[in-house]
Write an enzyme that holds these catalytic residues in place. Structure first.
Site, PDB file in Angstrom:
ATOM      1  N   HIS A 144      46.259 -27.634  10.802  1.00  0.00           N
ATOM      2  CA  HIS A 144      46.515 -27.763   9.435  1.00  0.00           C
ATOM      3  C   HIS A 144      47.036 -25.846   8.628  1.00  0.00           C
ATOM      4  CE1 HIS A 144      45.086 -28.650   5.337  1.00  0.00           C
ATOM      5  NE2 HIS A 144      44.791 -27.624   5.059  1.00  0.00           N
ATOM      6  N   GLU A 145      46.209 -25.358   9.013  1.00  0.00           N
ATOM      7  CA  GLU A 145      46.109 -23.725   8.791  1.00  0.00           C
ATOM      8  C   GLU A 145      47.592 -23.221   9.136  1.00  0.00           C
ATOM      9  OE1 GLU A 145      44.800 -22.138   6.580  1.00  0.00           O
ATOM     10  OE2 GLU A 145      42.881 -23.639   7.131  1.00  0.00           O
ATOM     11  N   HIS A 167      50.130 -24.789   6.633  1.00  0.00           N
ATOM     12  CA  HIS A 167      50.477 -24.140   4.994  1.00  0.00           C
ATOM     13  C   HIS A 167      52.148 -23.424   5.712  1.00  0.00           C
ATOM     14  CE1 HIS A 167      47.996 -26.158   3.184  1.00  0.00           C
ATOM     15  NE2 HIS A 167      46.794 -26.205   3.238  1.00  0.00           N
ATOM     16  N   GLU A 184      47.628 -29.797   0.695  1.00  0.00           N
ATOM     17  CA  GLU A 184      47.123 -30.265   1.724  1.00  0.00           C
ATOM     18  C   GLU A 184      47.256 -31.142   2.445  1.00  0.00           C
ATOM     19  OE1 GLU A 184      44.554 -28.203   1.812  1.00  0.00           O
ATOM     20  OE2 GLU A 184      44.585 -26.480   0.436  1.00  0.00           O
TER      21      GLU A 184
END
Length: 287
Positions: free
Chosen positions: A132-133, A136, A191
């Protein structure tokens, strides 16, 4: 740092650790781009990376970083060390030895995982969180957030136009930068897209995609416990953890991959290698 919860989208805790009079060395190209970016003309991923790196270096210097032989570093390298190349970035990983539960990635490809997070999530769940990080960064969210910060704080001014350094950043400026970064929020769309990036990464590389749902269930459970007020405050910029877990489940069901996830054993110690003993066979000659 004293963040008491998991920030599944915080890619920006960068400048708040500088000393009262800091000088950040920017390349001429990066500086020029940032100045133009202040008026919204241009701001590239490379520019955001150039601005992120000195801040990450400072953070690394002011936190206890796990060395190469530390069990946490060994585990992180085993889980994610082989994934370093992105479309426009090169990833590097370190573990901060702290009981705080956090993970973040920055525009220069730096991924930092807190040991407290590694204490509560297994390998597959960590893959989902770190994925997920990285999402971004891959989706240019980190670049856009850095651009927005500089536009908001207007740190580059005419006084710096003839130099490749932004000199003497003051305490008040540092406070404003730190506050702006901590308060920075990715949109809910960003997100959700980062969640999808993590899911697709796990699916593509043959990992158990159901661990993503499990990671969000852990967050949801934490928000109901003793740390609920901290979790709620720090996760306020994100979609509801239960909803994100439901979304992850729906993705797996759509792909025909859903199966209730059972958390695996969490091991943050160096594996013990058992010594094998050999016995010599003796032979006797017949008379």
């Amino acid at each position: 740092m004293n963040t008491k919860s998991l920030l599944l989208g915080v890619s920006l805790i960068l400048f708040g650790v500088f000393t009262s009079q800091a000088q950040i060395n920017f390349g001429e190209r990066a500086l020029g781009a940032v100045q133009k970016g202040m008026t919204g003309l241009t701001f590239s991923d490379a520019d955001a990376a150039a601005l992120s790196k000195p801040a990450v270096d400072k953070m690394d210097a002011e936190n206890k970083v796990a060395g190469p032989t530390d069990p946490y570093a060994i585990r992180l390298d085993r889980i994610f060390g082989k994934y370093t190349k992105g479309e426009f970035y090169t990833l590097n990983y370190k573990v901060y030895l702290t009981k705080d539960i956090n993970a973040f990635a920055t525009a220069d490809g730096s991924v930092r995982v807190f040991s407290g997070l590694m204490d509560v999530m297994d390998d597959n769940e960590l893959l989902a969180v770190i994925g997920h990080e990285i999402g971004h960064v891959n989706n240019h969210d980190s670049r856009d957030a850095m651009k927005a910060l500089y536009q908001k704080e207007a740190l580059i001014d005419a006084a710096a136009s003839q130099s490749n350094k932004v000199a003497a950043i003051t305490d008040s400026q540092l406070a404003k930068i730190g506050s702006a970064l901590i308060d920075s929020k990715h949109s809910r769309k960003q997100e959700s897209e980062a969640d999808l990036f993590a899911y697709d990464f796990m699916k593509k590389n043959g990992y158990n995609v159901n661990a993503e749902e499990s990671a969000f269930r852990i967050l949801a459970k934490m928000s109901e416990g003793a740390q609920s007020s901290i979790i709620d405050q720090m996760m306020s910029s994100h979609p509801d953890s239960k909803q994100r877990a439901d979304d992850a489940k729906a993705r797996a069901e759509k792909d025909g991959l859903y199966k209730p996830y059972v958390q695996q054993k969490i091991v943050n110690t160096v594996p013990v290698v058992k010594k094998t003993t050999t016995t010599k066979k003796t032979t006797t000659k017949k008379k």
